[in-house]
Write a protein that holds these residues in place. Structure first.
Motif, PDB file in Angstrom:
ATOM      1  N   THR A 109      -0.845  12.995  -9.229  1.00  0.00           N
ATOM      2  CA  THR A 109      -1.429  11.643  -9.235  1.00  0.00           C
ATOM      3  C   THR A 109      -2.786  11.577  -9.929  1.00  0.00           C
ATOM      4  O   THR A 109      -3.229  10.496 -10.321  1.00  0.00           O
ATOM      5  N   GLY A 110      -3.483  12.704 -10.043  1.00  0.00           N
ATOM      6  CA  GLY A 110      -4.820  12.696 -10.613  1.00  0.00           C
ATOM      7  C   GLY A 110      -5.892  12.213  -9.652  1.00  0.00           C
ATOM      8  O   GLY A 110      -6.998  11.867 -10.067  1.00  0.00           O
ATOM      9  N   GLU A 111      -5.592  12.207  -8.361  1.00  0.00           N
ATOM     10  CA  GLU A 111      -6.536  11.731  -7.350  1.00  0.00           C
ATOM     11  C   GLU A 111      -6.813  12.838  -6.336  1.00  0.00           C
ATOM     12  O   GLU A 111      -5.991  13.737  -6.141  1.00  0.00           O
ATOM     13  N   ASN A 112      -7.977  12.773  -5.686  1.00  0.00           N
ATOM     14  CA  ASN A 112      -8.172  13.635  -4.521  1.00  0.00           C
ATOM     15  C   ASN A 112      -7.513  12.970  -3.311  1.00  0.00           C
ATOM     16  O   ASN A 112      -6.951  11.881  -3.409  1.00  0.00           O
ATOM     17  N   SER A 113      -7.586  13.623  -2.170  1.00  0.00           N
ATOM     18  CA  SER A 113      -6.873  13.095  -0.999  1.00  0.00           C
ATOM     19  C   SER A 113      -7.330  11.692  -0.610  1.00  0.00           C
ATOM     20  O   SER A 113      -6.549  10.899  -0.081  1.00  0.00           O
ATOM     21  N   GLY A 114      -8.600  11.366  -0.867  1.00  0.00           N
ATOM     22  CA  GLY A 114      -9.094  10.031  -0.575  1.00  0.00           C
ATOM     23  C   GLY A 114      -8.453   8.963  -1.426  1.00  0.00           C
ATOM     24  O   GLY A 114      -8.463   7.782  -1.073  1.00  0.00           O
ATOM     25  N   GLY A 115      -7.860   9.365  -2.536  1.00  0.00           N
ATOM     26  CA  GLY A 115      -7.169   8.414  -3.410  1.00  0.00           C
ATOM     27  C   GLY A 115      -5.678   8.350  -3.176  1.00  0.00           C
ATOM     28  O   GLY A 115      -5.085   7.282  -3.258  1.00  0.00           O
ATOM     29  N   PHE A 149       4.961  14.020   9.871  1.00  0.00           N
ATOM     30  CA  PHE A 149       4.918  14.749   8.610  1.00  0.00           C
ATOM     31  C   PHE A 149       4.575  13.788   7.484  1.00  0.00           C
ATOM     32  O   PHE A 149       5.108  12.673   7.423  1.00  0.00           O
ATOM     33  N   THR A 150       3.696  14.214   6.600  1.00  0.00           N
ATOM     34  CA  THR A 150       3.434  13.430   5.398  1.00  0.00           C
ATOM     35  C   THR A 150       4.610  13.627   4.437  1.00  0.00           C
ATOM     36  O   THR A 150       5.333  14.615   4.499  1.00  0.00           O
ATOM     37  N   SER A 151       4.796  12.669   3.544  1.00  0.00           N
ATOM     38  CA  SER A 151       5.969  12.694   2.666  1.00  0.00           C
ATOM     39  C   SER A 151       5.665  11.879   1.415  1.00  0.00           C
ATOM     40  O   SER A 151       4.536  11.420   1.206  1.00  0.00           O
ATOM     41  N   SER A 152       6.700  11.663   0.608  1.00  0.00           N
ATOM     42  CA  SER A 152       6.526  10.819  -0.580  1.00  0.00           C
ATOM     43  C   SER A 152       6.087   9.412  -0.193  1.00  0.00           C
ATOM     44  O   SER A 152       5.416   8.727  -0.971  1.00  0.00           O
ATOM     45  N   ARG A 153       6.427   8.984   1.006  1.00  0.00           N
ATOM     46  CA  ARG A 153       6.043   7.636   1.449  1.00  0.00           C
ATOM     47  C   ARG A 153       4.566   7.556   1.822  1.00  0.00           C
ATOM     48  O   ARG A 153       4.028   6.454   1.990  1.00  0.00           O
ATOM     49  N   THR A 154       3.936   8.714   1.997  1.00  0.00           N
ATOM     50  CA  THR A 154       2.507   8.736   2.319  1.00  0.00           C
ATOM     51  C   THR A 154       1.663   8.420   1.085  1.00  0.00           C
ATOM     52  O   THR A 154       0.537   7.937   1.200  1.00  0.00           O
ATOM     53  N   PHE A 155       2.212   8.703  -0.100  1.00  0.00           N
ATOM     54  CA  PHE A 155       1.472   8.501  -1.353  1.00  0.00           C
ATOM     55  C   PHE A 155       0.998   7.059  -1.463  1.00  0.00           C
ATOM     56  O   PHE A 155       1.778   6.117  -1.268  1.00  0.00           O
ATOM     57  N   ARG A 156      -0.263   6.887  -1.808  1.00  0.00           N
ATOM     58  CA  ARG A 156      -0.795   5.570  -2.107  1.00  0.00           C
ATOM     59  C   ARG A 156      -1.290   5.489  -3.541  1.00  0.00           C
ATOM     60  O   ARG A 156      -1.966   4.545  -3.934  1.00  0.00           O
ATOM     61  N   SER A 157      -0.933   6.503  -4.325  1.00  0.00           N
ATOM     62  CA  SER A 157      -1.197   6.506  -5.761  1.00  0.00           C
ATOM     63  C   SER A 157       0.075   6.992  -6.437  1.00  0.00           C
ATOM     64  O   SER A 157       0.711   7.941  -5.967  1.00  0.00           O
ATOM     65  N   LYS A 158       0.480   6.357  -7.516  1.00  0.00           N
ATOM     66  CA  LYS A 158       1.750   6.695  -8.149  1.00  0.00           C
ATOM     67  C   LYS A 158       1.680   8.038  -8.864  1.00  0.00           C
ATOM     68  O   LYS A 158       0.712   8.297  -9.593  1.00  0.00           O
ATOM     69  N   PRO A 159       2.697   8.879  -8.710  1.00  0.00           N
ATOM     70  CA  PRO A 159       2.775  10.077  -9.554  1.00  0.00           C
ATOM     71  C   PRO A 159       3.020   9.677 -11.005  1.00  0.00           C
ATOM     72  O   PRO A 159       3.492   8.557 -11.277  1.00  0.00           O
ATOM     73  N   PHE A 160       2.718  10.567 -11.921  1.00  0.00           N
ATOM     74  CA  PHE A 160       2.733  10.196 -13.343  1.00  0.00           C
ATOM     75  C   PHE A 160       4.101   9.689 -13.795  1.00  0.00           C
ATOM     76  O   PHE A 160       4.201   8.818 -14.660  1.00  0.00           O
ATOM     77  N   TRP A 161       5.189  10.199 -13.214  1.00  0.00           N
ATOM     78  CA  TRP A 161       6.521   9.820 -13.679  1.00  0.00           C
ATOM     79  C   TRP A 161       6.918   8.416 -13.233  1.00  0.00           C
ATOM     80  O   TRP A 161       7.890   7.855 -13.742  1.00  0.00           O
ATOM     81  N   ALA A 162       6.193   7.841 -12.282  1.00  0.00           N
ATOM     82  CA  ALA A 162       6.522   6.504 -11.774  1.00  0.00           C
ATOM     83  C   ALA A 162       5.646   5.426 -12.411  1.00  0.00           C
ATOM     84  O   ALA A 162       5.766   4.251 -12.052  1.00  0.00           O
ATOM     85  N   ARG A 163       4.801   5.803 -13.345  1.00  0.00           N
ATOM     86  CA  ARG A 163       3.875   4.844 -13.933  1.00  0.00           C
ATOM     87  C   ARG A 163       4.491   4.154 -15.146  1.00  0.00           C
ATOM     88  O   ARG A 163       5.374   4.700 -15.811  1.00  0.00           O
ATOM     89  N   GLU A 164       4.003   2.976 -15.396  1.00  0.00           N
ATOM     90  CA  GLU A 164       4.512   2.193 -16.520  1.00  0.00           C
ATOM     91  C   GLU A 164       4.335   2.969 -17.819  1.00  0.00           C
ATOM     92  O   GLU A 164       3.269   3.519 -18.110  1.00  0.00           O
TER      93      GLU A 164
END
Length: 428
Positions: free
Chosen positions: A57-63, A81-96
């Motif tokens: 994602t290019g973010e630290n945990s706060g992002g 358990f944390t999971s893909s649903r915990t992400f609040r920043s998009k991974p690079f493959w999900a970006r426009e």
């Protein structure tokens, strides 16, 4: 193809260079001559879930909102358990504009989320069926014996059986990579070797002891990883950006210390009697508690249902805890190399969910946050531990961003995909 991002979980930069130079990893020797290899710092604390989330994602945990493999749900003592649903920043493959991507065995991506391309989740993945997108790819993966993780119980049956399992799982994953690589003109591919982390945890003592009968077993596994790296390199055109990363370094572990047990023994943590203790058993007198691997949380009013630490108490309590951990020793060994304040290292919209303190483990020490207080020194077969320093970062290609002098996992995308990172930054 624009980019191939290779992950080698838990491979220290110094070890990769050493194995390349010594002939254990001959394909890596040639690869490392074609680009730049630098040490990289992991996430804080140095836990794989947070580190891989930062890498993609290019973010630290706060992002991105992933601080560990587990976390307490907001306003409660419920552990999840944390999971893909915990992400609040998009991974690079999900970006426009990312284009179709093939993403295989990346940790912290379970359950598989819809995306343009194909994704098979890495650990922690509970069920292969929910680890695959699109779901119609499941049958073929099952037919080759694809596994979301190695059978860790085989450690109990001996190191050779365990390493054989690591080889089996790696072979199926590599078969899947090349099979699916042939099927689409992917813009990006990311593939992660995770058996290296498993090997390092349980056979690090054998790596260090050159007289061990499993020393060569350890080297042979890395030789096979390198063979698979060679197969990947044969297929990549010279104009493809190639990066290789690890999520943390590794070192010897000689003792695992339960921080909650230590906090309880010194009056900071109080639990009511329970056959199976959990965070919900914390009494109001509790001042602080730990979560894996070295995350310390004040039992704050307003943040937790029974929290009693007021805002005006927090500073003095953090000072007290910092001094306590800096001076703490178990069996004559200091347990902490450093104590860091969360507010000093996390940034972003979720930094308020961060631990108040991060205890960095001393040499030879691993830190645990289990709530079972029966053992201060935990019994474990693990003899290798994660380190914050000396993750690996390698890159070759054109149109790259500048590698920071203090390279960290959250900087990976800024280097390998600088244009996309800039666009995301502007949109934010």
């Amino acid at each position: 193809m624009n980019m191939f991002l290779l992950g080698i979980d838990g491979l220290p930069r110094w070890m990769w260079q050493q194995f390349a130079n010594s002939g254990v990893m001959p394909h890596s020797q040639q690869l490392l001559k074609t680009g730049t290899l630098v040490p990289m710092k992991s996430a804080l604390p140095e836990v794989s879930s947070a580190a891989w989330a930062s890498i993609v994602t290019g973010e630290n945990s706060g992002g991105h909102n992933v601080f560990g493999f587990t976390d307490l749900m907001d306003g409660s003592y419920t552990l999840g358990f944390t999971s893909s649903r915990t992400f609040r920043s998009k991974p690079f493959w999900a970006r426009e504009g990312a284009g179709p991507s093939l993403i295989l065995n990346v940790p912290q991506t379970y359950p598989a989320q819809p995306m343009p391309g194909m994704l098979v989740s890495g650990f922690v993945a509970l069920d292969l069926k929910r680890a695959v997108h699109p779901p119609e790819e499941l049958a073929w993966l099952e037919s080759i014996g694809y596994a979301v993780d190695a059978d860790m119980s085989l450690v109990e049956k001996g190191k050779q059986k365990f390493v054989d399992e690591l080889h089996r799982v790696m072979a199926a994953r590599c078969q899947a990579l090349h099979h699916h690589w042939n099927r689409e003109p992917w813009q990006n591919i990311m593939f992660v070797f995770t058996g290296t982390d498993r090997l390092n945890h349980y056979l690090w003592e054998d790596y260090e002891d050159t007289t061990s009968p499993f020393h060569q077993t350890f080297l042979d596994y890395y030789h096979e990883v390198d063979h698979q790296i060679g197969r990947i390199l044969e297929r990549l055109d010279d104009d493809v950006t190639l990066a290789a990363v690890s999520d943390h370094g590794f070192a010897r572990q000689r003792m695992s210390v339960n921080l909650n047990c230590l906090l309880a023994e010194n009056g900071f943590l109080r639990l009511k009697e329970s056959q199976r203790p959990s965070y919900i058993d914390m009494l109001p007198e509790t001042k602080a508690f730990a979560m894996d691997p070295g995350r310390i949380y004040l039992h704050r009013q307003g943040r937790y249902p029974g929290g009693t630490v007021a805002a005006d108490e927090a500073e003095s309590l953090m000072q007290q805890l910092t001094t306590f951990f800096q001076n703490a020793s178990v069996n004559g060994q200091p347990i902490a190399s450093e104590v860091i304040r969360g507010k000093d290292v996390y940034s972003g919209p979720f930094a308020h969910r961060a631990p108040d303190l991060i205890v960095m483990a001393a040499k030879d020490i691993a830190l645990s946050g289990r709530v079972n207080l029966s053992e201060l020194v935990e019994t474990t077969r693990i003899n290798g531990k994660h380190t914050y320093e000396e993750s690996s970062f390698f890159v070759r290609g054109e149109r790259l961003g500048k590698i920071p002098a203090d390279m960290k996992v959250e900087n990976v995308l800024d280097v390998v995909m600088p244009r996309q990172s800039q666009l995301v930054s502007r949109a934010a």
